[in-house]
Design an enzyme around this catalytic site. Structure first.
Site, PDB file in Angstrom:
ATOM      1  N   CYS A 117       0.838  -1.202   0.000  1.00 48.03           N
ATOM      2  CA  CYS A 117       0.000   0.000   0.000  1.00 48.03           C
ATOM      3  C   CYS A 117       0.874   1.253   0.000  1.00 48.03           C
ATOM      4  O   CYS A 117       0.641   2.191  -0.780  1.00 48.03           O
ATOM      5  CB  CYS A 117      -0.922   0.001   1.223  1.00 48.03           C
ATOM      6  SG  CYS A 117      -2.108   1.358   1.260  1.00 48.03           S
ATOM      7  N   CYS A 118       1.891   1.270   0.852  1.00 54.33           N
ATOM      8  CA  CYS A 118       2.806   2.418   0.899  1.00 54.33           C
ATOM      9  C   CYS A 118       3.544   2.588  -0.428  1.00 54.33           C
ATOM     10  O   CYS A 118       3.805   3.722  -0.859  1.00 54.33           O
ATOM     11  CB  CYS A 118       3.810   2.247   2.035  1.00 54.33           C
ATOM     12  SG  CYS A 118       3.133   2.484   3.693  1.00 54.33           S
ATOM     13  N   CYS A 201      -0.926   8.704   7.104  1.00 55.35           N
ATOM     14  CA  CYS A 201      -2.285   8.452   6.646  1.00 55.35           C
ATOM     15  C   CYS A 201      -3.206   8.244   7.855  1.00 55.35           C
ATOM     16  O   CYS A 201      -2.793   7.699   8.878  1.00 55.35           O
ATOM     17  CB  CYS A 201      -2.312   7.218   5.757  1.00 55.35           C
ATOM     18  SG  CYS A 201      -1.487   7.438   4.162  1.00 55.35           S
ATOM     19  N   CYS A 204      -3.540   4.818   9.541  1.00 52.39           N
ATOM     20  CA  CYS A 204      -2.268   4.253  10.001  1.00 52.39           C
ATOM     21  C   CYS A 204      -1.618   5.096  11.106  1.00 52.39           C
ATOM     22  O   CYS A 204      -0.455   4.873  11.448  1.00 52.39           O
ATOM     23  CB  CYS A 204      -1.292   4.124   8.831  1.00 52.39           C
ATOM     24  SG  CYS A 204      -1.872   3.046   7.509  1.00 52.39           S
ATOM     25  N   CYS A 229       7.919   3.698   5.703  1.00 55.52           N
ATOM     26  CA  CYS A 229       6.969   3.461   4.616  1.00 55.52           C
ATOM     27  C   CYS A 229       7.641   3.094   3.302  1.00 55.52           C
ATOM     28  O   CYS A 229       6.961   2.780   2.323  1.00 55.52           O
ATOM     29  CB  CYS A 229       6.099   4.695   4.403  1.00 55.52           C
ATOM     30  SG  CYS A 229       7.038   6.182   3.981  1.00 55.52           S
TER      31      CYS A 229
END
Length: 238
Positions: A117-118, A201, A204, A229
């Site tokens: 995702c990162c 985010c 997170c 990240c």
């Protein structure tokens, strides 16, 4: 620059003020420097420092699509108060494939899915933001986390072809950053006052408890050594 040259430069700059490190960066890269602004406390101080000295350094922000509303409001104010701040967003095709294949919040399920995702929301947009740059600047500090204790003013970023990475705030304490924004009335994210020393985010990031590490609220379900990240990977061995 060679590894020896980086070592010599960092030795000469040990303990140096941000202004001195920025000047050293501009001596080696008069053009082409880019500042990756996270809109956190340190980065807002650094954005003010760069713009107040009218340095030839462009600034950009990575809008992951999952930022807090407060962060987006601060971005709009930064663009208004400090001039152009470029915005880079994730590749739509890659993001849709991830969400459709794994789910919107799949990053909670495993380290691999979180890093994926990162990679989509941060790492790939950073690569685009750095195209044509001769070096890039961050607001990292040594005292921020266990993964940054060896941070140097100048590093060679092997993840981006050996690009020079500059960390002007390497030697600042949190008190240094707070003092700067207070003295210069720099706007900061209101989440800092609500227990968020490090803001990423929204899903997170959580507020921390008294006595916790400043980055304890980032990916709090993971081990401390994993809390990066991908924007700042470990240096390649020599």
């Amino acid at each position: 620059m060679t590894a020896f040259a980086f070592d010599a430069l960092n030795g000469a700059l040990e303990g140096a003020a941000p202004e001195v490190i920025l000047d050293a960066a501009l001596q080696r890269h008069p053009t082409g420097l880019a500042f990756a602004c996270s809109l956190g406390l340190e980065d807002m101080a650094l954005l003010h420092l760069i713009r107040s000295r009218d340095l030839p350094i462009r600034a950009f922000v990575l809008d992951t699509g999952r930022l807090h509303p407060e962060t987006l409001t601060l971005l709009a104010r930064a663009q208004r108060d400090f001039g152009p701040v470029e915005v880079y967003v994730p590749d739509r095709t890659a993001l849709e494939a991830y969400v459709n294949g794994h789910g919107l919040d799949a990053f909670y399920e495993s380290l691999e899915l979180r890093r994926a995702c990162c990679a989509i929301r941060k790492v790939e947009p950073l690569q685009r933001a750095l195209e044509g740059a001769t070096g890039w600047i961050t607001g990292q500090r040594r005292a921020q986390s266990t993964t940054r204790t060896a941070l140097q003013p100048f590093e060679q970023d092997w993840a981006h072809g050996g690009l020079t990475k500059v960390n002007p705030l390497a030697f600042w304490s949190l008190e240094d950053a707070e003092g700067y924004v207070d003295r210069h009335a720099v706007p900061v994210n209101p989440l800092h006052a609500r227990g968020f020393p490090s803001i990423g985010c929204a899903p997170c990031t959580r507020a921390i408890q008294p006595g916790e590490d400043p980055r304890a609220g980032r990916w709090w379900w993971e081990h401390p050594e994993h809390k990066e990240c991908g924007l700042h990977p470990a240096k390649a061995p020599r």
